[in-house]
Design a protein around this motif. Structure first.
Motif, mmCIF file in Angstrom:
data_model
loop_
_atom_site.group_PDB
_atom_site.id
_atom_site.type_symbol
_atom_site.label_atom_id
_atom_site.label_comp_id
_atom_site.label_asym_id
_atom_site.label_seq_id
_atom_site.Cartn_x
_atom_site.Cartn_y
_atom_site.Cartn_z
ATOM 1 N N LYS A 103 0.832 -1.199 0.000
ATOM 2 C CA LYS A 103 0.000 0.000 0.000
ATOM 3 C C LYS A 103 0.876 1.263 0.000
ATOM 4 O O LYS A 103 1.704 1.451 0.879
ATOM 5 N N ASP A 104 0.686 2.065 -1.023
ATOM 6 C CA ASP A 104 1.426 3.324 -1.135
ATOM 7 C C ASP A 104 0.504 4.329 -1.819
ATOM 8 O O ASP A 104 0.456 4.428 -3.054
ATOM 9 N N ASP A 105 -0.268 5.077 -1.004
ATOM 10 C CA ASP A 105 -1.286 5.971 -1.557
ATOM 11 C C ASP A 105 -0.703 7.027 -2.490
ATOM 12 O O ASP A 105 -1.316 7.393 -3.491
ATOM 13 N N ASP A 106 0.491 7.529 -2.158
ATOM 14 C CA ASP A 106 1.105 8.539 -3.027
ATOM 15 C C ASP A 106 1.409 7.967 -4.411
ATOM 16 O O ASP A 106 1.171 8.611 -5.440
ATOM 17 N N PHE A 108 -0.077 5.372 -5.806
ATOM 18 C CA PHE A 108 -1.345 5.085 -6.489
ATOM 19 C C PHE A 108 -1.929 6.355 -7.099
ATOM 20 O O PHE A 108 -2.461 6.334 -8.219
ATOM 21 N N LEU A 109 -1.817 7.453 -6.364
ATOM 22 C CA LEU A 109 -2.348 8.717 -6.863
ATOM 23 C C LEU A 109 -1.595 9.171 -8.106
ATOM 24 O O LEU A 109 -2.188 9.607 -9.095
ATOM 25 N N PRO A 129 -9.168 -1.361 1.012
ATOM 26 C CA PRO A 129 -8.940 0.081 1.152
ATOM 27 C C PRO A 129 -10.090 0.878 0.541
ATOM 28 O O PRO A 129 -10.698 0.451 -0.450
ATOM 29 N N ASN A 131 -10.960 3.104 -1.672
ATOM 30 C CA ASN A 131 -10.513 3.839 -2.856
ATOM 31 C C ASN A 131 -11.193 3.233 -4.069
ATOM 32 O O ASN A 131 -10.816 2.162 -4.532
#
Length: 504
Positions: A103-106, A108-109, A129, A131
């Motif tokens: 998991k790495d939201d940055d 993914f964005l 998650p 999202n």
């Protein structure tokens, strides 16, 4: 958003490392990589800057083994990494998937801003998650059907073909380019169906089911010769698929299971081939099936008389009545003396079949929808050659497995494809007439049959029929488009019949 054209797999989702530093593939990864290798999608494996040398070497080895690209995905400069990937893959407007369990939201964005779709592999039973711009899977085995679901959701118009067959057969077809996961020239897309996941949810995503059900047969019980009833026991997964077909009669299947049952039974096929007589005309070669006799016991004292009544002369070839799907279906014997039937090891009930002298030349025919192809192969020698060879062994029957090896005059020629000669005795139009007759009679989309030409009489004798053969002797650039067209045309024909039945 456009259909998926590329898949990038994060090394975390593929690779595991135990406490002793041993590195291997995760469960389900090998099958996924093998299928993606021949998918015609752009595929790659990514790794981060902090990966160990040992793991980096393993990742690069897997990428090479499965013909994939290997990329460094640097989270500190994602733009540069993605530009490198697009430079290698080309940007044709298609969508790209990034598959990970880290998991790495940055990240993914940033991927989302570049038009990529993240597929997040959640721990089984773990929370998803929040999202909605992601796709979620619990097992790697779910990725390909999820990819299929994504493509259908965006409405790209492709007809989706879900297929079921044993892995070795699937790989043989896939290596030839038969199962692409992106648009074919006639608008098909293929996805494997797996018995490791619930079938109903997978089948909701496909338009057509293509199967090699004979790969999933456990046992076959043949009924009486007058009824031709069958009790076929499939694997657990195939039983589930069979129940789905029964509960969903509108499901398009190539071909319905009932249609393949005749090719499971050599007696049924022999009796069907009797109908070829209607194709024969004066002044032309004759096409027919071989003379035959069904036996339940080899120790019948009247067997010699029965052979004579069936127009069978020695040597003869004995074959199990069950034609495929079980381990001993291809255990056969060529018998030179009537008394040698008594201790024959060929499974019963059996078909004793005429041995046709055919100059060691076999014509393999393949019917792919409306198209017929053929190849020429080295076959077994004439009976006098076999007899001479068998005399050295006391005229004992020649026992063999027809899938593994044939008793040929020159062993090094076994299975070799040879070119058809201009002076070939083959009447191609006659056999094509027979192929079209068999297509109508059997109501099958894709099947094959073998023809030998009898010395002297020049009778064209059909000695074997099989469902969904590999047709590997036909060049890929010809066979594979014909294969796709056969599936598409069969789908359209069966749908038209269903709609007609519903409206009447």
């Amino acid at each position: 958003m456009a259909a998926v054209r590329g898949v990038l797999l994060d090394e975390y989702v593929l690779v595991r490392e135990d406490g002793n530093g041993n590195i291997s593939l995760q469960s389900g990864a090998e099958g996924l990589l093998r299928r993606l290798q021949y998918s015609k999608l752009r595929t790659g494996i990514s790794y981060g800057k902090g990966v160990s040398d040992q793991k980096g070497t393993f990742v690069k080895k897997m990428a090479t083994l499965y013909s994939m690209d290997c990329f460094l995905l640097d989270v500190s400069c994602v733009d540069d990494s993605l530009n490198e990937i697009l430079l290698a893959w080309g940007d044709d407007g298609g969508s790209f998937l990034y598959v990970t369990c880290s998991k790495d939201d940055d990240l993914f964005l940033k991927l989302s801003n570049h038009g990529w779709v993240t597929v997040f592999k959640c721990p089984e039973g773990g929370a998803v998650p929040e999202n909605l711009r992601m796709m979620f899977i619990n097992k790697l085995e779910e990725l390909l059907i999820s990819l299929c679901r994504f493509n259908k959701a965006i409405g790209d118009g492709a007809l989706t073909i879900g297929y079921v067959m044993k892995p070795s057969r699937e790989e043989d077809f896939a290596k030839r380019g038969a199962f692409p996961m992106c648009h074919t020239q006639n608008g098909l897309r293929f996805v494997p169906l797996t018995f490791d996941l619930p079938l109903a949810s997978q089948l909701q995503e496909v338009d057509v089911v293509l199967h090699k059900a004979t790969d999933e047969i456990v046992t076959i019980e043949l009924g009486s010769s007058s009824e031709f009833s069958y009790k076929v026991c499939y694997s657990k997964g195939m039983q589930e698929l069979e129940r789905y077909f029964q509960d969903h009669p509108d499901c398009c299947v190539i071909d319905p299971l009932n249609n393949i049952y005749p090719v499971l039974d050599r007696l049924k096929i022999q009796k069907i081939l009797l109908g070829l007589e209607d194709l024969n005309t004066e002044g032309r070669c004759k096409i027919r099936g071989p003379h035959f006799l069904k036996v339940d016991h080899f120790n019948d004292h009247s067997l010699a008389e029965q052979l004579s009544e069936a127009k069978l002369c020695l040597p003869c070839i004995a074959k199990p009545q069950v034609a495929c799907g079980v381990t001993d279906a291809h255990s056969m014997a060529i018998v030179f003396r009537a008394e040698d039937f008594r201790n024959l090891s060929v499974p019963l009930p059996a078909i004793i079949q005429e041995y046709v002298d055919h100059s060691s030349v076999l014509f393999k025919f393949y019917v792919l929808g409306n198209k017929v192809f053929h190849a020429v192969k080295i076959s077994t020698p004439n009976s006098d050659v076999l007899l001479s060879s068998s005399e050295k062994n006391g005229l004992k029957p020649i026992v063999f497995d027809s899938l593994k090896s044939l008793p040929t005059a020159k062993k090094d020629l076994s299975g070799e494809t040879i070119q058809s000669k201009d002076d070939s005795p083959l009447d191609i139009e006659l056999v094509k007439d027979a192929a079209n007759w068999l297509k109508r009679t059997l109501d099958l989309t894709i099947f094959g049959f073998d023809v030998v030409i009898q010395e002297g009489s020049r009778d064209h004798v059909i000695v074997d029929i099989n469902y969904l053969p590999s047709f590997k002797e036909v060049p890929n650039d010809v066979a594979i488009p014909a294969f796709w067209d056969a599936i598409r045309n069969s789908y359209e024909s069966r749908k038209a019949k269903l709609e007609s039945a519903c409206s009447s």
